[in-house]
Design a protein around this motif. Structure first.
Motif: not given
Length: 401
Positions: A111-112, A136, A138
């Motif tokens: 992330s991000p 991660d 998103w």
């Protein structure tokens, strides 16, 4: 192959991308790294590094190009600046760095998701394919952590994520749930380019133990890794309080942004004699620590996103042949129960964790040994390092062709 690895985090920071770089190099590939100035997790630049010092170095025969970033420190504003600065300076570096003709670009997608933008900038410059390894999800991850409800903002995040995914040539998810979630995105044009590539353990089982760390007359449960808000460690402290009249002892090996809060809770609950904080340990010491423990703790706060995640510590626990005490829902719970590598709490709560810990502490030596053997077997079958690396290299070669 000439491979460019793009990651905000790299040596001397302790991330799995370090091991991947070394293994690709060992297999004869030319590896270059585009990264930031090391400052994780303390939030301050490591000794010897500044905005202008050690921006270029050679590590194990690999070139490391570091871009200036704002250190994390503490607080949301500083963290946002840290993320944003890597993207801005990373994209600039990708445009101006001495021209390299890379065959493939691998982006380590923590992330991000905007951390993939420097890789895509380099792709546009040299026309090399990009593999994005999603750590991660998103925008689900940011929505959960920030509580954003604004529909226009959510729509904007969705468009940004779809744009990044569509510009990548291959997308790899670290869990089957990640793969399903990414393929389900309506804005993703080519769903066949999404595949499964889990993390692997960078350490292996040992017969060594750490002298004096555990009381052999007690049942010792160890948690290793980042002490963050999403780990659910306040439940560990409460479970220790519930189990205060048992011979269960809890050990936290690691550090992170939430460490001081967890230590404060332990003091408030008067469980300092039941919960031991060992601090951060070198990764090379983790196998000996796990070998001496009776169980390793997997605990994650209740959240639909976290249920899809397989944190890297799970592969470490398995590879070290440690029985797993679980307090979570989702993919990891299914793996633990299906493969009989340990025991899981019925619900994500301190009371349920305490009840499961008590039950596991009463298991016979043969039962605990069976959990350990099953953990090793699952590690070899599903998360074997050599097999996974070979598969990644085949992916890279196919994209190059």
């Amino acid at each position: 192959m000439r491979i460019l690895l793009v990651s905000q985090y790299f040596y001397p920071e302790n991330f799995r991308i370090n091991d991947l770089a070394l293994r690709l190099k060992e297999r004869g590939h030319d590896v270059t790294i585009l990264t930031g100035i090391p400052n994780y997790p303390q939030g301050r630049f490591y000794d010897g590094y500044t905005m202008f010092r050690n921006r270029y170095e050679i590590w194990n025969g690999m070139e490391i190009h570091r871009v200036p970033i704002f250190p994390r420190y503490h607080g949301a504003v500083r963290l946002s600046l840290n993320y944003l600065s890597f993207v801005v300076f990373g994209c600039y570096k990708a445009k101006v760095m001495k021209k390299h003709e890379f065959d493939v670009i691998y982006a380590f997608g923590t992330s991000p998701i905007t951390q993939a933008l420097p890789a895509l900038t380099m792709k546009k410059r040299i026309h090399a394919p990009v593999i994005l390894h999603v750590q991660d999800l998103w925008p689900e991850n940011v929505l959960v952590l920030t509580g954003i409800k604004n529909k226009l903002l959510i729509e904007g995040l969705d468009r940004m994520v779809d744009s990044i995914y569509n510009r990548c040539d291959r997308i790899l998810g670290t869990s089957q749930s990640f793969v399903e979630a990414i393929r389900a995105r309506r804005g993703l044009r080519n769903k066949s380019k999404v595949g499964y590539w889990p993390q692997y353990s960078v350490v292996a089982r040992t017969q060594e133990t750490v002298d004096g760390m555990f009381d052999s007359s007690c049942f010792n449960v160890v948690f290793t890794g980042n002490v963050g808000e999403g780990q659910g460690l306040p439940m560990l402290i409460e479970a220790a309080h519930i189990c205060r009249d048992t011979k269960i002892r809890w050990h936290i090996v690691g550090s992170g942004r939430d460490l001081l809060h967890i230590q404060k809770l332990a003091k408030e609950k008067q469980v300092e004699n039941l919960v031991t904080f060992h601090g951060r340990k070198p990764e090379a010491e983790i196998p000996a620590i796990l070998n001496g423990a009776d169980a390793a703790l997997m605990i994650i706060n209740p959240n639909p996103i976290f249920e899809k995640t397989i944190p890297a510590k799970f592969q470490t626990y398995l590879a070290c042949g440690c029985a797993v005490l679980g307090c979570m829902e989702g993919e990891i719970k299914r793996l633990i129960q299906k493969n009989h590598v340990g025991m899981c709490a019925d619900h994500i709560s301190a009371r349920s964790l305490a009840r499961c810990a008590k039950e596991m502490s009463m298991c016979s030596r043969d039962e605990l040994l069976s959990f350990r053997e099953n953990a090793l077997e699952l590690s070899k079958r599903e998360f074997d390092c050599d097999r996974l690396i070979d598969g990644l290299i085949e992916d890279m070669k196919r994209l190059c062709r």
